[in-house]
Design an enzyme around this catalytic site. Structure first.
Site, PDB file in Angstrom:
ATOM      1  NE  ARG A 104      -2.311   1.163   3.680  1.00  0.00           N
ATOM      2  CZ  ARG A 104      -2.971   1.204   4.836  1.00  0.00           C
ATOM      3  NH1 ARG A 104      -4.271   0.932   4.854  1.00  0.00           N
ATOM      4  NH2 ARG A 104      -2.352   1.469   5.960  1.00  0.00           N
ATOM      5  CB  THR A 108      -1.985   7.329  -3.140  1.00  0.00           C
ATOM      6  OG1 THR A 108      -1.410   6.018  -3.350  1.00  0.00           O
ATOM      7  CG2 THR A 108      -1.080   8.387  -3.760  1.00  0.00           C
ATOM      8  CG  ASP A 200       2.369  -2.438   9.648  1.00  0.00           C
ATOM      9  OD1 ASP A 200       2.725  -3.635   9.509  1.00  0.00           O
ATOM     10  OD2 ASP A 200       2.207  -1.665   8.695  1.00  0.00           O
ATOM     11  CG  ASP A 203       6.058  -2.776  10.466  1.00  0.00           C
ATOM     12  OD1 ASP A 203       6.722  -3.352   9.578  1.00  0.00           O
ATOM     13  OD2 ASP A 203       5.715  -1.584  10.387  1.00  0.00           O
TER      14      ASP A 203
END
Length: 209
Positions: A104, A108, A200, A203
């Site tokens: 991703r 944006t 995340d 992560d």
């Protein structure tokens, strides 16, 4: 919510709370995700079709139930999807596996594909797409479109957490694809993260941040 199965089993909710805690170690996070994946797989495969085969138990012959047709495909959206995939394969080791590499764009939030590998006969199998987070839904929808291009039509989506905005966008882009999730959180922030969420997932799963 129509089209969404919330897996609210006490063990799922307990393990998810441990995963949300920012002090949970990488090793524990990885193990917990694998354990939750088992329980999510139990739900998403609840209605698999059965047939019977003749077997001999130590005491008698019987017509025993077994899965009918071709084995399902677990399609992991890389990289975080592999954390769910490992647990799902523990429960259904004969499943086939597809990998869809999508990242991703941080500015944006749009998805970009970088890898795709899947069995050739997707049209003959149930395809279960997996990614821990349904946030913007951009990556999930892009992955499903790629799988459709390769013939998939019987598709389900499994995630650990979903944002209301992600569910809405997903259902508009992929009508008829059921969602299975352990929790629907409050909202999506300006950076595309689920709140309260767990950070995340990739992560935390791999210790990269």
């Amino acid at each position: 919510m129509q089209g969404v199965t919330l897996v609210d089993h006490p063990l799922v909710q307990h393990k998810l709370s441990l995963m949300r805690d920012k002090s949970t170690s990488t090793a524990s996070f990885r193990q917990l995700l694998r354990e939750i994946a088992l329980l999510l797989t139990y739900e998403v495969t609840r209605d698999l079709k059965l047939t019977t085969t003749r077997i001999e138990t130590p005491l008698a012959a019987m017509d025993a139930p077994i899965l009918e047709g071709k084995k399902p495909v677990f399609a992991s959206i890389l990289r975080a999807g592999n954390g769910l995939l490992d647990g799902m394969l523990d429960l259904v080791p004969s499943a086939r596996v597809a990998h869809v590499g999508i990242y991703r764009d941080p500015e944006t939030l749009e998805p970009h594909e970088y890898y795709f590998k899947a069995p050739e006969d997707l049209g003959d199998r149930l395809v279960i797409v997996v990614d821990p987070m349904l946030a913007t839904a951009n990556s999930a929808s892009a992955a499903i479109e790629k799988l459709r291009e390769r013939g998939a039509h019987d598709i389900r989506f499994v995630c650990l957490l979903a944002a209301p905005e992600g569910i809405e966008r997903f259902q508009k882009a992929q009508p008829g694809v059921p969602i299975y999730t352990a929790a629907i959180d409050e909202y999506l922030n300006d950076h595309g993260y689920i709140v309260p969420g767990l950070g995340d997932a990739g992560d935390r799963l791999y210790g990269t941040k």
